[in-house]
Design a protein around this motif. Structure first.
Motif, PDB file in Angstrom:
ATOM      1  N   ARG A  30       0.799  -1.206  -0.003  1.00 12.68           N
ATOM      2  CA  ARG A  30       0.016   0.093   0.062  1.00 12.68           C
ATOM      3  C   ARG A  30       0.822   1.363  -0.016  1.00 12.68           C
ATOM      4  O   ARG A  30       0.454   2.166  -0.793  1.00 12.68           O
ATOM      5  CB  ARG A  30      -1.061  -0.078   1.214  1.00 12.68           C
ATOM      6  N   LEU A  31       1.773   1.144   0.655  1.00 14.86           N
ATOM      7  CA  LEU A  31       2.846   2.485   0.729  1.00 14.86           C
ATOM      8  C   LEU A  31       3.390   2.617  -0.751  1.00 14.86           C
ATOM      9  O   LEU A  31       3.727   3.722  -1.004  1.00 14.86           O
ATOM     10  CB  LEU A  31       3.791   2.209   1.906  1.00 14.86           C
ATOM     11  N   ALA A  32       3.904   1.460  -1.308  1.00 13.88           N
ATOM     12  CA  ALA A  32       4.398   1.702  -2.704  1.00 13.88           C
ATOM     13  C   ALA A  32       3.483   2.053  -3.308  1.00 13.88           C
ATOM     14  O   ALA A  32       3.785   3.098  -4.369  1.00 13.88           O
ATOM     15  CB  ALA A  32       5.164   0.364  -2.974  1.00 13.88           C
ATOM     16  N   ALA A  33       2.351   1.713  -3.500  1.00 11.72           N
ATOM     17  CA  ALA A  33       1.275   2.442  -4.359  1.00 11.72           C
ATOM     18  C   ALA A  33       1.141   3.718  -4.134  1.00 11.72           C
ATOM     19  O   ALA A  33       0.755   4.635  -4.880  1.00 11.72           O
ATOM     20  CB  ALA A  33       0.029   1.372  -4.297  1.00 11.72           C
ATOM     21  N   ALA A  34       1.230   4.009  -2.756  1.00 13.65           N
ATOM     22  CA  ALA A  34       0.701   5.588  -2.437  1.00 13.65           C
ATOM     23  C   ALA A  34       2.042   6.489  -2.979  1.00 13.65           C
ATOM     24  O   ALA A  34       1.734   7.584  -3.416  1.00 13.65           O
ATOM     25  CB  ALA A  34       0.630   5.764  -0.898  1.00 13.65           C
TER      26      ALA A  34
END
Length: 399
Positions: A30-34
């Motif tokens: 999720r952090l990478a996508a954000a």
């Protein structure tokens, strides 16, 4: 009742913040996508990139967050950050993405992770996670600099070899059209005036000599391809201005001794002709003790001819003797007598049974036709050599 948080911190995993570690692992995707979404929103250069490069940058961002998770898991273990993060991307990405852009990418990813600390960290672990992220951001900055330094070093070594091949091809007479693409890869922008400057290379580090030539060229706004071949420092220079001015702008790094400038040619393929003339001139400089520094290869035509340079002999005949011959026998005869009479107008006039003013007029015509003045000692030497070679050529044709 025992503190659940304290028990959690000291569970069997041995990690001081096990809950935070588990949350970080679950949040990595999720952090990478954000981070990628933030880059797409805030970085115009990222939006303008081809899909393939954006995909590689996304993988680098994911690898960076995964590397931070591993860092947080084993903070005491040595980490190969550059391999863990940038090893996923092809080497060509360092050409497509500048160092400044990479710094912006890393900064954006770190900012996304910082904004999620309160959400990811277990109660009481916020400071520990923030401190770990601060240490990691420092290490990733060093890793970024290392990746680009290694890429620049490898590119510099390759460029140096490529430049040496181009310069050697020009000097050896093996220049061909394929060489133009190699020169273009080195930043050569095909100027319409090219000269080759030859002299002795100084003792010491050749790379320092080449760097000094490049600095001088930038200051003079010249394009150069340069290299040290044996004892010779070779510079192929392109740009406006007369050849002597160009040579004077670049002469600083040369060792003491003659520096010879080849004739101006229109392109890099033709630079072989300039290089060969300069090389012949450098060889013939020993015959002229007071040779200027720098000196044009064409100013050394007599010495080059005597040293056996067929190009110089041909040039003297075709550019001096034949034009005088075509201009009429009076010019050739007057020039010959004038030179035989120790450059005396009166002596030549007596031998030719004409007025001294007639001799003077004919000598001016010689200058107009050839570009060499019979009244100048050095030019007179060149003219005399041309007459000798022209007569020998005529005699050879009559056989």
């Amino acid at each position: 009742m025992p503190d659940a948080s304290r028990n959690d911190r000291n569970d069997r995993s041995g990690h001081p913040c096990p809950t935070t570690l588990r949350r970080l692992e679950k949040s990595a995707g999720r952090l990478a996508a954000a981070a990628i979404a933030r880059m797409d929103e805030a970085l115009p250069w990222y939006r303008a990139m081809p899909p393939e490069n954006r995909s590689w940058i996304g993988l680098v961002a994911q690898a960076g967050i995964a590397a931070f998770t591993e860092w947080f898991r084993h903070p005491e273990a040595p980490q190969a950050i550059s391999t863990d993060v940038f090893g996923t991307a092809p080497r060509e990405l360092t050409r497509a993405v500048t160092l400044r852009q990479t710094v912006e990418m890393v900064r954006t990813t770190i900012e996304v992770m910082e904004s999620a600390i309160d959400e990811v960290a277990a109660p009481g672990d916020e400071s520990a996670l923030r401190e770990a992220l601060l240490v990691y951001s420092r290490e990733i900055a060093f890793a970024t600099a290392q990746v680009y330094a290694q890429a620049a070093e490898a590119r510099g070594a390759w460029d140096a070899r490529l430049e040496s091949l181009v310069v050697n091809a020009i000097l050896s007479g093996e220049a061909e059209e394929g060489m133009l693409s190699r020169a273009a890869a080195l930043g050569w922008r095909s100027p319409d005036r090219v000269v080759v400057v030859l002299g002795t290379a100084p003792d010491g580090d050749n790379e320092l000599t080449v760097d000094a030539i490049r600095r001088a060229a930038r200051h003079a706004r010249l394009q150069v391809l340069t290299g040290v071949l044996g004892e010779r420092l070779v510079v192929v220079a392109g740009g406006p201005g007369d050849p002597i001015r160009i040579a004077k702008a670049l002469i600083g790094p040369y060792a003491p001794g003659p520096v010879v400038v080849g004739p101006v040619v229109p392109d890099l393929v033709s630079a072989t002709r300039s290089a060969q003339a300069a090389a012949a001139g450098l060889k013939a400089c020993a015959a002229w003790p007071d040779v200027p520094r720098p000196v044009l290869a064409d100013d050394l035509l007599p010495e080059r001819a005597m040293a056996g340079d067929p190009g110089a002999r041909r040039q003297l005949v075709e550019e001096i003797y034949r034009p005088l011959e075509e201009a009429g026998s009076a010019l050739l005869e007057t020039l010959s007598v004038y030179l035989e009479q120790a450059s005396s107008l009166e002596g030549a006039a007596r031998m030719l049974f004409v007025h001294p003013n007639t001799v003077r007029y004919r000598l001016r015509r010689v200058t107009d036709v050839t570009g060499w003045s019979p009244s100048d000692v050095r030019s007179a030497f060149t003219l005399r050599t041309a007459l000798i070679l022209g007569r020998l050529a005529d005699a050879e044709q009559r056989r």
